[in-house]
Design a protein around this motif. Structure first.
Motif, PDB file in Angstrom:
ATOM      1  N   ALA A  68      45.507  57.065   3.519  1.00 33.45           N
ATOM      2  CA  ALA A  68      44.670  55.860   3.544  1.00 33.45           C
ATOM      3  C   ALA A  68      44.961  55.002   2.322  1.00 33.45           C
ATOM      4  O   ALA A  68      45.380  55.473   1.284  1.00 33.45           O
ATOM      5  N   VAL A  69      44.745  53.718   2.450  1.00 36.01           N
ATOM      6  CA  VAL A  69      44.878  52.763   1.359  1.00 36.01           C
ATOM      7  C   VAL A  69      43.467  52.379   0.940  1.00 36.01           C
ATOM      8  O   VAL A  69      42.662  51.970   1.754  1.00 36.01           O
ATOM      9  N   ASN A  70      43.171  52.501  -0.324  1.00 37.62           N
ATOM     10  CA  ASN A  70      41.817  52.263  -0.808  1.00 37.62           C
ATOM     11  C   ASN A  70      41.680  50.888  -1.443  1.00 37.62           C
ATOM     12  O   ASN A  70      42.249  50.630  -2.490  1.00 37.62           O
ATOM     13  N   ASP A  71      40.924  50.022  -0.808  1.00 37.14           N
ATOM     14  CA  ASP A  71      40.532  48.719  -1.345  1.00 37.14           C
ATOM     15  C   ASP A  71      41.665  47.956  -2.029  1.00 37.14           C
ATOM     16  O   ASP A  71      41.509  47.451  -3.126  1.00 37.14           O
ATOM     17  N   LYS A  72      42.805  47.870  -1.392  1.00 36.76           N
ATOM     18  CA  LYS A  72      43.918  47.075  -1.905  1.00 36.76           C
ATOM     19  C   LYS A  72      44.141  45.900  -0.985  1.00 36.76           C
ATOM     20  O   LYS A  72      43.825  45.949   0.193  1.00 36.76           O
ATOM     21  N   ASP A  73      44.693  44.835  -1.546  1.00 34.10           N
ATOM     22  CA  ASP A  73      45.000  43.669  -0.733  1.00 34.10           C
ATOM     23  C   ASP A  73      46.198  43.952   0.159  1.00 34.10           C
ATOM     24  O   ASP A  73      47.124  44.661  -0.219  1.00 34.10           O
ATOM     25  N   ILE A  74      46.161  43.400   1.352  1.00 33.20           N
ATOM     26  CA  ILE A  74      47.300  43.460   2.257  1.00 33.20           C
ATOM     27  C   ILE A  74      47.918  42.067   2.278  1.00 33.20           C
ATOM     28  O   ILE A  74      47.234  41.083   2.537  1.00 33.20           O
ATOM     29  N   LYS A  75      49.202  41.988   1.964  1.00 32.82           N
ATOM     30  CA  LYS A  75      49.901  40.702   1.988  1.00 32.82           C
ATOM     31  C   LYS A  75      50.347  40.429   3.416  1.00 32.82           C
ATOM     32  O   LYS A  75      50.939  41.287   4.067  1.00 32.82           O
ATOM     33  N   VAL A  76      50.057  39.231   3.919  1.00 31.74           N
ATOM     34  CA  VAL A  76      50.432  38.853   5.273  1.00 31.74           C
ATOM     35  C   VAL A  76      51.439  37.722   5.177  1.00 31.74           C
ATOM     36  O   VAL A  76      51.221  36.725   4.485  1.00 31.74           O
ATOM     37  N   ILE A 106      51.359  46.563   3.073  1.00 28.86           N
ATOM     38  CA  ILE A 106      50.242  47.373   2.597  1.00 28.86           C
ATOM     39  C   ILE A 106      50.469  47.779   1.144  1.00 28.86           C
ATOM     40  O   ILE A 106      49.574  47.686   0.322  1.00 28.86           O
ATOM     41  N   ASP A 107      51.671  48.220   0.830  1.00 28.00           N
ATOM     42  CA  ASP A 107      52.053  48.530  -0.548  1.00 28.00           C
ATOM     43  C   ASP A 107      53.581  48.515  -0.587  1.00 28.00           C
ATOM     44  O   ASP A 107      54.226  48.080   0.360  1.00 28.00           O
ATOM     45  N   ASP A 108      54.166  48.983  -1.692  1.00 28.05           N
ATOM     46  CA  ASP A 108      55.627  48.942  -1.838  1.00 28.05           C
ATOM     47  C   ASP A 108      56.363  49.786  -0.811  1.00 28.05           C
ATOM     48  O   ASP A 108      57.526  49.546  -0.513  1.00 28.05           O
ATOM     49  N   ASN A 109      55.692  50.792  -0.239  1.00 30.88           N
ATOM     50  CA  ASN A 109      56.352  51.717   0.679  1.00 30.88           C
ATOM     51  C   ASN A 109      55.963  51.538   2.139  1.00 30.88           C
ATOM     52  O   ASN A 109      56.557  52.160   3.007  1.00 30.88           O
ATOM     53  N   ARG A 110      54.929  50.724   2.412  1.00 33.98           N
ATOM     54  CA  ARG A 110      54.456  50.611   3.790  1.00 33.98           C
ATOM     55  C   ARG A 110      54.269  49.152   4.191  1.00 33.98           C
ATOM     56  O   ARG A 110      53.537  48.413   3.538  1.00 33.98           O
ATOM     57  N   THR A 111      54.931  48.785   5.284  1.00 37.97           N
ATOM     58  CA  THR A 111      54.814  47.444   5.851  1.00 37.97           C
ATOM     59  C   THR A 111      54.717  47.568   7.361  1.00 37.97           C
ATOM     60  O   THR A 111      55.490  48.286   7.983  1.00 37.97           O
ATOM     61  N   ILE A 112      53.743  46.869   7.950  1.00 36.18           N
ATOM     62  CA  ILE A 112      53.632  46.800   9.401  1.00 36.18           C
ATOM     63  C   ILE A 112      54.328  45.517   9.829  1.00 36.18           C
ATOM     64  O   ILE A 112      54.014  44.438   9.321  1.00 36.18           O
ATOM     65  N   ILE A 113      55.267  45.618  10.753  1.00 33.15           N
ATOM     66  CA  ILE A 113      56.010  44.457  11.234  1.00 33.15           C
ATOM     67  C   ILE A 113      55.672  44.243  12.700  1.00 33.15           C
ATOM     68  O   ILE A 113      55.731  45.180  13.492  1.00 33.15           O
ATOM     69  N   THR A 114      55.290  43.025  13.037  1.00 31.90           N
ATOM     70  CA  THR A 114      54.982  42.702  14.426  1.00 31.90           C
ATOM     71  C   THR A 114      55.936  41.620  14.900  1.00 31.90           C
ATOM     72  O   THR A 114      56.284  40.709  14.157  1.00 31.90           O
ATOM     73  N   PHE A 149      40.756  48.881   8.714  1.00 28.67           N
ATOM     74  CA  PHE A 149      41.844  48.299   9.504  1.00 28.67           C
ATOM     75  C   PHE A 149      42.838  49.380   9.927  1.00 28.67           C
ATOM     76  O   PHE A 149      43.218  49.476  11.097  1.00 28.67           O
ATOM     77  N   LEU A 150      43.260  50.215   8.982  1.00 25.79           N
ATOM     78  CA  LEU A 150      44.224  51.271   9.306  1.00 25.79           C
ATOM     79  C   LEU A 150      43.642  52.295  10.272  1.00 25.79           C
ATOM     80  O   LEU A 150      44.333  52.771  11.169  1.00 25.79           O
TER      81      LEU A 150
END
Length: 108
Positions: free
Chosen positions: A4-12, A23-31, A60-61
């Motif tokens: 889980a990601v705790n209270d961090k901003d998600i860049k869109v 989500i962070d340096d290691n996780r990105t959701i691509i649509t 969200f996750l």
């Protein structure tokens, strides 16, 4: 998405054919945007507008995982995300090739 990601901003970020949710340096959701014939968006979408909202990252996750199970075995995986500003909510939904559906709603 095992942790889980705790209270961090998600860049869109929105590109020509894809949207990126960093989500962070290691996780990105691509649509990828849907294929097909669509209405002339310039006639439908206002030329200028402002929209801002905050989403709880863990919620969200969690919702995304809940919806994703439905399409996990499909070749073409697609989760629809719909922002409902009048209801202050974000809806996630998916339908698999067998017609089974899964959905989740997040209050903003």
């Amino acid at each position: 998405m095992a942790s889980a990601v705790n209270d961090k901003d998600i860049k869109v970020r929105f590109e020509t054919e894809y949207s990126f949710f960093e989500i962070d340096d290691n996780r990105t959701i691509i649509t990828r945007y849907g294929d097909g014939k669509f209405s002339d968006y310039e006639k439908i979408i206002p030329q200028s507008f402002s929209c801002s909202f905050n989403v709880n990252t863990e919620e969200f996750l969690s919702s995304l995982k809940q919806v994703y199970w439905c399409i996990a075995n499909d070749v073409k995986k697609s989760v629809q995300i719909q922002l409902n500003p009048l209801e202050n909510s974000l809806s996630l939904s998916a339908i698999n090739v067998n017609g089974e559906e899964s959905s989740s709603e997040i209050k903003l």
